[in-house]
Design an enzyme around this catalytic site. Sequence first.
Site, short mmCIF file in Angstrom:
data_model
loop_
_atom_site.label_atom_id
_atom_site.label_comp_id
_atom_site.label_asym_id
_atom_site.label_seq_id
_atom_site.Cartn_x
_atom_site.Cartn_y
_atom_site.Cartn_z
N THR A 93 14.50 -14.40 65.23
CA THR A 93 13.57 -15.02 64.28
C THR A 93 13.71 -16.55 64.40
OG1 THR A 93 13.82 -13.14 62.82
CG2 THR A 93 12.94 -15.16 61.83
N LEU A 220 6.59 -3.12 68.01
CA LEU A 220 6.78 -3.64 66.65
C LEU A 220 6.49 -2.56 65.63
CD1 LEU A 220 5.16 -7.23 66.79
CD2 LEU A 220 7.56 -6.60 66.97
N CYS A 275 17.23 -5.97 65.14
CA CYS A 275 15.79 -5.86 65.39
C CYS A 275 14.90 -5.49 64.22
CB CYS A 275 15.55 -4.90 66.55
SG CYS A 275 16.20 -5.57 68.09
N PHE A 337 26.89 -2.62 62.13
CA PHE A 337 25.67 -2.28 61.37
C PHE A 337 25.37 -0.80 61.39
CE2 PHE A 337 22.03 -1.33 64.17
CZ PHE A 337 22.53 -1.66 65.41
N LYS A 338 26.03 -0.07 62.29
CA LYS A 338 25.95 1.39 62.32
C LYS A 338 27.16 1.88 63.11
CE LYS A 338 23.08 3.34 65.36
NZ LYS A 338 21.93 3.63 66.25
P1 NAD Z 1 21.11 -10.15 73.39
O1 NAD Z 1 21.18 -11.37 72.59
O2 NAD Z 1 22.27 -9.21 73.42
O3 NAD Z 1 20.79 -10.50 74.93
C1 NAD Z 1 19.90 -11.47 75.32
C2 NAD Z 1 20.54 -12.28 76.45
O4 NAD Z 1 19.58 -13.18 76.97
C3 NAD Z 1 21.74 -13.14 75.99
O5 NAD Z 1 22.90 -12.74 76.70
C4 NAD Z 1 21.31 -14.57 76.34
O6 NAD Z 1 22.38 -15.37 76.80
C5 NAD Z 1 20.29 -14.32 77.44
N1 NAD Z 1 19.35 -15.42 77.64
C6 NAD Z 1 18.68 -16.15 76.73
N2 NAD Z 1 17.91 -17.07 77.33
C7 NAD Z 1 18.09 -16.90 78.66
C8 NAD Z 1 17.54 -17.55 79.82
N3 NAD Z 1 16.65 -18.53 79.70
N4 NAD Z 1 17.97 -17.12 81.03
C9 NAD Z 1 18.87 -16.14 81.15
N5 NAD Z 1 19.40 -15.48 80.10
C10 NAD Z 1 19.01 -15.86 78.87
O7 NAD Z 1 19.81 -9.38 72.91
P2 NAD Z 1 19.46 -7.83 73.07
O8 NAD Z 1 19.99 -7.09 71.90
O9 NAD Z 1 19.77 -7.36 74.44
O10 NAD Z 1 17.88 -7.91 72.89
C11 NAD Z 1 17.06 -8.45 73.89
C12 NAD Z 1 15.62 -8.10 73.55
O11 NAD Z 1 15.47 -6.68 73.52
C13 NAD Z 1 15.17 -8.60 72.18
O12 NAD Z 1 13.81 -8.95 72.27
C14 NAD Z 1 15.30 -7.37 71.30
O13 NAD Z 1 14.39 -7.40 70.23
C15 NAD Z 1 14.96 -6.26 72.26
N6 NAD Z 1 15.57 -4.96 71.94
C16 NAD Z 1 16.86 -4.86 71.53
C17 NAD Z 1 17.43 -3.61 71.29
C18 NAD Z 1 18.85 -3.47 70.83
O14 NAD Z 1 19.22 -2.37 70.45
N7 NAD Z 1 19.68 -4.48 70.85
C19 NAD Z 1 16.67 -2.45 71.49
C20 NAD Z 1 15.35 -2.59 71.93
C21 NAD Z 1 14.81 -3.84 72.16
C1 UGA Z 2 16.48 0.52 66.32
C2 UGA Z 2 15.52 1.63 66.76
O1 UGA Z 2 16.03 2.90 66.33
C3 UGA Z 2 15.34 1.63 68.29
O2 UGA Z 2 14.37 2.59 68.66
C4 UGA Z 2 14.90 0.24 68.73
O3 UGA Z 2 14.78 0.19 70.13
C5 UGA Z 2 15.91 -0.79 68.26
O4 UGA Z 2 16.02 -0.72 66.82
C6 UGA Z 2 15.53 -2.20 68.58
O5 UGA Z 2 14.38 -2.50 68.78
O6 UGA Z 2 16.48 -2.97 68.57
P1 UGA Z 2 19.11 0.24 66.24
O7 UGA Z 2 18.80 -0.90 65.35
O8 UGA Z 2 20.04 0.04 67.37
O9 UGA Z 2 17.76 0.83 66.87
O10 UGA Z 2 19.73 1.44 65.37
P2 UGA Z 2 19.09 2.52 64.36
O11 UGA Z 2 19.71 3.82 64.63
O12 UGA Z 2 17.62 2.48 64.34
O13 UGA Z 2 19.63 2.02 62.95
C7 UGA Z 2 19.15 0.83 62.36
C8 UGA Z 2 19.75 0.67 60.98
O14 UGA Z 2 19.19 1.63 60.07
C9 UGA Z 2 21.26 0.90 60.94
O15 UGA Z 2 21.86 -0.03 60.07
C10 UGA Z 2 21.37 2.31 60.41
O16 UGA Z 2 22.60 2.55 59.78
C11 UGA Z 2 20.22 2.33 59.41
N1 UGA Z 2 19.75 3.69 59.09
C12 UGA Z 2 19.22 4.48 60.06
C13 UGA Z 2 19.84 4.15 57.80
O17 UGA Z 2 20.32 3.44 56.89
N2 UGA Z 2 19.40 5.42 57.51
C14 UGA Z 2 18.86 6.22 58.45
O18 UGA Z 2 18.46 7.37 58.12
C15 UGA Z 2 18.77 5.74 59.77
#
Ligand code: NAD
Ligand code: UGA
Length: 460
Positions: A93, A220, A275, A337-338
């Site tokens: 954000t 989203l 996220c 967070f989980k």
């Molecule tokens: P993260 O912060 O763990 O990883 C992002 C990485 O990008 C960091 O290591 C950072 O150093 C690197 N980075 C930033 N700018 C850069 C640049 N210019 N060149 C090279 N590297 C660069 O984030 P994440 O959790 O892996 O999430 C990445 C994206 O995926 C986000 O948009 C998030 O919303 C999405 N997403 C996350 C999850 C999840 O469970 N964490 C699941 C689905 C989607």
């Molecule tokens: C979530 C989505 O489930 C993924 O599909 C998505 O790719 C991801 O976000 C993302 O975009 O980052 P994540 O945040 O890793 O995945 O984990 P979740 O299992 O969705 O849990 C999210 C939060 O909701 C946790 O804090 C969990 O404890 C809470 N939760 C989940 C509850 O409080 N109750 C439930 O019944 C389920």
Amino acid sequence: MGFEKKILCIGAGYVGGTTMAVIAHKCPQYKVTAVDVDAARIGRWNSHELPIYEPDLDEIVKATRGRNLFFSTEIEEEIREADIVFVSVSTPTKMFGVGAGMAADLQYWEKTARQIRECSASDKIIVEKSTFPVKTALAMERILTSTEAGVRFDVLSNPEFLAEGTAVKDLESPDRVLIGSRPTPEGLKARDALVEIYANWIPRDRIVTSNIWSSELSKLVANAFLAQRVSSINAITGLCEETEADTAEVARAVGMDHRIGNKFLNASIGFGGSCFKKDILSLVYLCRNYNLHQEADYWEAVVKLNEYQKERFVLKMLHAMFNTLTGKRICLFGFAFKANTGDTRESPALFVARRLLEEKAELAVTDPKALANARADLAGIDGRISYVQDPYEAAADCDAIALITEWDIYRELDYEKIYRSMVKPAFIFDGRNILNHRRLFEIGFNVFPIGKPPLTHFQD
Ligand code: NAD
Ligand code: UGA
């Protein structure tokens, strides 16, 4: 041996690192590389202690690293070599200027897009793997095509749906893979090349294609729907506590209707993670941008309810413990967070810890995988905090336990032993409803579940 394709991911975070590891594991014919600006992170990907904890990840990295999986900081060189470039950089954000606290901060992908353009001497497919606001692909195309270098870029949207704690399993066997493309012959050809990669291990009927904007928006919306279910069940918890209804029984009865389904109905202290909140706020910002204020208000309520749920938990603790927490020692069971992750981003634990410290309580924090992150998150915050790996040691001499994360180990502890070691009256606040409340009450605890009436030893 030459590789069939060279796949690159820019951003070796939770998503980039794990996704590349699974692709490399499933497709030994491809060279798969993840690059990052964070040299320390890349160092850890190349070490025995990976930068993130995910079940099964160590094994697949061990099996592939150095064979067809590589982690590097040589971003420009790797871009030059790659056929397909996934972009998985952070999209947090935005915390400044227009849209502060709401809009997605797009500076990281913009920088990446420019770098891809500068370093490319051959045609490439660019895959949006991060979660972006709808229409980001258009901006990316505009940046990539803004020189006369004669190199062709086709941008695809391929959002990631993995959840932390089950990331490897989710990547190996996803409900669906979504690929959005332009409807042009070149766009469809790029789409087919990406379908080909996933088809190495995913049945074709689970690889869904769509137009590029639907794909961006679906990500989203999927997160908004998931978070909305958690907020919906959490919105019932207060009423259950007042009326002697039981949220778990309500969730079971409601979820047995197959039109509703039984997943994501666990009442909790509130959702966390990097996220849900950021993606819903990004959706809200998009709606407002198009003057869709009713829609924006609707989705924003999901986040507001979640903030309220965390605050309600703290207030419940305060009221139950005679309206003063000053000098009381409170043990947090879990900081992630989980369960099954060391990730603490937006963890309700952070909110609870800050609020309890404001009330001048002392904290003992324990978590099987998240203690290092907890320490970093709470660094610089005033108050007495100890970090203790062993939950028995952490709970000793405490007035209360607040269970924040649903780690299995917390179900199986010897609570008689814990009770004996605590200050009396001893309290337990189960923010996940995973403990045996009746049994804890019989041991002597005053028990406060979520969405169920409390069990206390006090007379009215
Ligand atoms: P993260 O912060 O763990 O990883 C992002 C990485 O990008 C960091 O290591 C950072 O150093 C690197 N980075 C930033 N700018 C850069 C640049 N210019 N060149 C090279 N590297 C660069 O984030 P994440 O959790 O892996 O999430 C990445 C994206 O995926 C986000 O948009 C998030 O919303 C999405 N997403 C996350 C999850 C999840 O469970 N964490 C699941 C689905 C989607
Ligand atoms: C979530 C989505 O489930 C993924 O599909 C998505 O790719 C991801 O976000 C993302 O975009 O980052 P994540 O945040 O890793 O995945 O984990 P979740 O299992 O969705 O849990 C999210 C939060 O909701 C946790 O804090 C969990 O404890 C809470 N939760 C989940 C509850 O409080 N109750 C439930 O019944 C389920």
